[in-house]
Design an enzyme around this catalytic site. Structure first.
Site, PDB file in Angstrom:
ATOM      1  N   GLY A  35     -34.831 -28.147  19.867  1.00  0.00           N
ATOM      2  CA  GLY A  35     -34.951 -28.351  18.430  1.00  0.00           C
ATOM      3  C   GLY A  35     -33.647 -28.304  17.676  1.00  0.00           C
ATOM      4  O   GLY A  35     -33.643 -28.239  16.440  1.00  0.00           O
TER       5      GLY A  35
ATOM      6  N   GLU B  70     -33.956 -26.379  26.024  1.00  0.00           N
ATOM      7  CA  GLU B  70     -34.437 -27.754  26.177  1.00  0.00           C
ATOM      8  C   GLU B  70     -33.932 -28.676  25.063  1.00  0.00           C
ATOM      9  O   GLU B  70     -34.710 -29.170  24.251  1.00  0.00           O
ATOM     10  CB  GLU B  70     -35.972 -27.764  26.195  1.00  0.00           C
ATOM     11  CG  GLU B  70     -36.575 -26.957  27.329  1.00  0.00           C
ATOM     12  CD  GLU B  70     -38.083 -26.785  27.181  1.00  0.00           C
ATOM     13  OE1 GLU B  70     -38.651 -27.284  26.185  1.00  0.00           O
ATOM     14  OE2 GLU B  70     -38.690 -26.153  28.062  1.00  0.00           O
ATOM     15  N   PRO B  71     -32.637 -28.958  24.990  1.00  0.00           N
ATOM     16  CA  PRO B  71     -32.155 -29.912  23.987  1.00  0.00           C
ATOM     17  C   PRO B  71     -32.559 -31.341  24.342  1.00  0.00           C
ATOM     18  O   PRO B  71     -32.543 -31.734  25.510  1.00  0.00           O
ATOM     19  CB  PRO B  71     -30.636 -29.747  24.050  1.00  0.00           C
ATOM     20  CG  PRO B  71     -30.368 -29.296  25.457  1.00  0.00           C
ATOM     21  CD  PRO B  71     -31.553 -28.431  25.828  1.00  0.00           C
TER      22      PRO B  71
ATOM     23  N   ARG C  58     -33.072 -34.258  21.270  1.00  0.00           N
ATOM     24  CA  ARG C  58     -32.486 -34.991  20.152  1.00  0.00           C
ATOM     25  C   ARG C  58     -30.973 -34.770  20.044  1.00  0.00           C
ATOM     26  O   ARG C  58     -30.214 -35.706  19.809  1.00  0.00           O
ATOM     27  CB  ARG C  58     -33.156 -34.531  18.850  1.00  0.00           C
ATOM     28  CG  ARG C  58     -32.634 -35.193  17.598  1.00  0.00           C
ATOM     29  CD  ARG C  58     -32.978 -34.372  16.359  1.00  0.00           C
ATOM     30  NE  ARG C  58     -34.365 -33.934  16.347  1.00  0.00           N
ATOM     31  CZ  ARG C  58     -35.326 -34.540  15.676  1.00  0.00           C
ATOM     32  NH1 ARG C  58     -35.055 -35.618  14.978  1.00  0.00           N
ATOM     33  NH2 ARG C  58     -36.548 -34.068  15.709  1.00  0.00           N
TER      34      ARG C  58
ATOM     35  N   CYS D 194     -46.260 -55.645   8.006  1.00  0.00           N
ATOM     36  CA  CYS D 194     -47.151 -55.837   6.879  1.00  0.00           C
ATOM     37  C   CYS D 194     -47.592 -54.488   6.319  1.00  0.00           C
ATOM     38  O   CYS D 194     -48.778 -54.155   6.306  1.00  0.00           O
ATOM     39  CB  CYS D 194     -48.353 -56.678   7.306  1.00  0.00           C
ATOM     40  SG  CYS D 194     -49.332 -57.286   5.932  1.00  0.00           S
ATOM     41  N   GLU D 195     -46.640 -53.705   5.881  1.00  0.00           N
ATOM     42  CA  GLU D 195     -46.879 -52.382   5.310  1.00  0.00           C
ATOM     43  C   GLU D 195     -45.825 -52.108   4.250  1.00  0.00           C
ATOM     44  O   GLU D 195     -44.624 -52.291   4.499  1.00  0.00           O
ATOM     45  CB  GLU D 195     -46.783 -51.280   6.381  1.00  0.00           C
ATOM     46  CG  GLU D 195     -47.836 -51.334   7.463  1.00  0.00           C
ATOM     47  CD  GLU D 195     -49.196 -50.888   6.985  1.00  0.00           C
ATOM     48  OE1 GLU D 195     -49.286 -50.252   5.905  1.00  0.00           O
ATOM     49  OE2 GLU D 195     -50.177 -51.186   7.691  1.00  0.00           O
TER      50      GLU D 195
END
Length: 464
Positions: A268, A310-311, A313, A392-393
């Site tokens: 995290g 646990e890296p 990102r 289409c949003e």
């Protein structure tokens, strides 16, 4: 901020802006990447990935060696996993953390040894557990009380299939929730009580889960696991969680006589997404957490456990940018207070050939990114722009607000950095748009490590 205006905390480490304003990564002109591989395309700096993996391994190894214990660094595959990336991580001394049978399959296809793989998941299927045991994974992280018996039963099934095999017990950890709420959004804060992951320390479930594992002779209790969230920039959350877990470890030993050998503190670690933001420094967090672990164990009169982290990102996120081609450019007058305090302002909508199908985070979390024109030097003036996709949003927004050259036009190449984590992993085929390729760049060369999807790929699944 670098002289060319690209913050080095945000862009891949080898990013260079040329005299004509064109950007290169790892010695590769992004115009050449677009010409050869098309757009949109994820561009991943391999050396940057490897360097970040080494940095985490070295920082945690050094910090915890200083207090007399060892560390395992697991690359969190959920951020982005393919066979090449799994191999790079292992070559740099990391192990691989998987969260599903699919991620496990990728790690195994990459040749990662079973003992170097962990399997997470709050709702593992019997097939996933069976496959993990067949592969000899180093640990299965148990997430609920019913899962204790299910993994024990999977061991019995394994023994029935392989009476000659040496598997005596399945190595497991128990994931606990510490009550620490950390991260950039409620959905990515994973250790408060009201959510789906783990067993509560405060509610007594965590201790019950650990004792249940000890009651099953098919299971080997390796330790306690915690993960408090994602995109965390304040280290205090890790420190509070570590002390809570060590208290639980000591309580288990007092009740059962079993002192677990390992504690996993999860990942995290936050990164910079916007210019001026400061990422969490691996060396600082490693030293801070090591100090807390040492002090807590001294207070509890327990030996310091082996640690794992646990890296994900923080390793892959900043190594990658997504390269798009600009299409429609549309100035829109907005009837609201503008930056100058007047009652209206003009926002320029810059549409690109990708969108929420290749980066869901802005729509899902309200995540913020920056962008730059990377194929040329723009005009001195800028416009207040919003980068949007082709879906289409109305919520198909990639960059909510960014200053782009006033002459931004169709055909320009535009790059959005820090898309290595969860860009390709969360990518979809919404509106039947094929997913982009991942192209690794290194020493002036390119290599496709995940090919572009095609319409034939999409239609192959449609059996009519």
């Amino acid at each position: 901020m670098s002289p060319d205006g690209l913050d080095p905390q945000v862009w891949p480490a080898s990013t260079v802006v040329g005299p004509d304003g064109a950007v290169s990564v790892a010695g590769v002109d992004l115009r050449a990447v677009a010409a050869e591989h098309g757009t949109p395309v994820y561009v991943l700096d391999e050396d940057d990935f490897r360097a970040r993996a080494r940095t985490f391994r070295a920082a945690f190894t050094e910090a915890f060696a200083a207090i007399g214990t060892e560390v395992d660094v697991y690359y969190a595959g959920k951020a982005f996993l393919c066979t090449a990336v799994a191999r790079w991580a292992v070559e740099e001394g990391l192990r691989i953390d998987t969260a599903t049978g699919g991620e496990l399959a990728v790690a195994l296809r990459a040749g990662v040894p079973g003992p170097d793989i962990g399997l997470h998941g709050n709702n593992k299927s019997d097939a996933e557990i069976d496959r993990a045991l067949e592969a000899g994974v180093g640990r299965v992280v148990i997430d609920s009380l019913p899962e204790v018996a299910r993994v024990a039963e999977a061991v019995r099934r394994y023994r029935a299939r392989h009476p000659e095999a040496m598997l005596r017990r399945a190595p497991v950890m128990v994931r606990v929730t510490t009550g620490v709420h950390a991260g950039g959004h409620e959905y990515i804060s994973t250790a408060h009580e009201d959510q789906k992951f783990g067993l509560s320390v405060a509610g007594g479930q965590a201790l019950a889960g650990l004792r249940a594992v000890l009651d099953h002779p098919e299971l080997e209790l390796l330790g306690v696991h915690s993960h408090i969230g994602s995109q965390i920039l304040d280290p205090s959350g890790f420190e509070v969680a570590a002390r809570t877990i060590l208290d639980l470890r000591a309580e288990l030993a007092a009740v059962t006589g079993h002192l677990v050998a390992e504690v996993d503190l999860g990942g995290g670690y936050g990164v910079a997404y916007l210019p001026g933001e400061v990422p969490l420094d691996p060396s600082r967090i490693a030293k801070d957490v090591a100090r807390v672990v040492q002090d807590a164990c001294a207070d509890l009169h327990t030996p310091v456990p082996r640690i794992s982290v646990e890296p994900g990102r923080a390793i892959v996120g900043p190594t990658t940018l997504t390269l798009y081609t600009v299409g429609t450019v549309k100035p829109v007058t907005v009837d609201a207070a503008g930056p100058d305090g007047t009652g209206s302002f003009t926002r320029t909508y810059v549409s690109v050939d990708g969108g929420m199908s290749d980066n869901l985070r802005p729509a899902l979390y309200g995540a913020h990114y920056t962008a730059a024109v990377v194929s040329r030097r723009g005009s001195p003036g800028t416009v207040r722009a919003r980068v949007v996709g082709k879906h289409c949003e109305s919520g198909d927004i990639l960059v909510h607000d960014v200053a782009l050259p006033a002459d931004v036009a169709a055909g320009d190449l535009l790059a959005v950095p820090v898309t290595g984590a969860y860009g390709r992993s969360m990518a979809s085929n919404y509106n039947h748009v094929p997913r982009p390729p991942v192209v690794a760049v290194r020493a002036g060369g390119t290599r496709v490590i995940v090919r572009r999807e095609t319409e034939d790929d999409l239609l192959a699944l449609d059996v009519g």
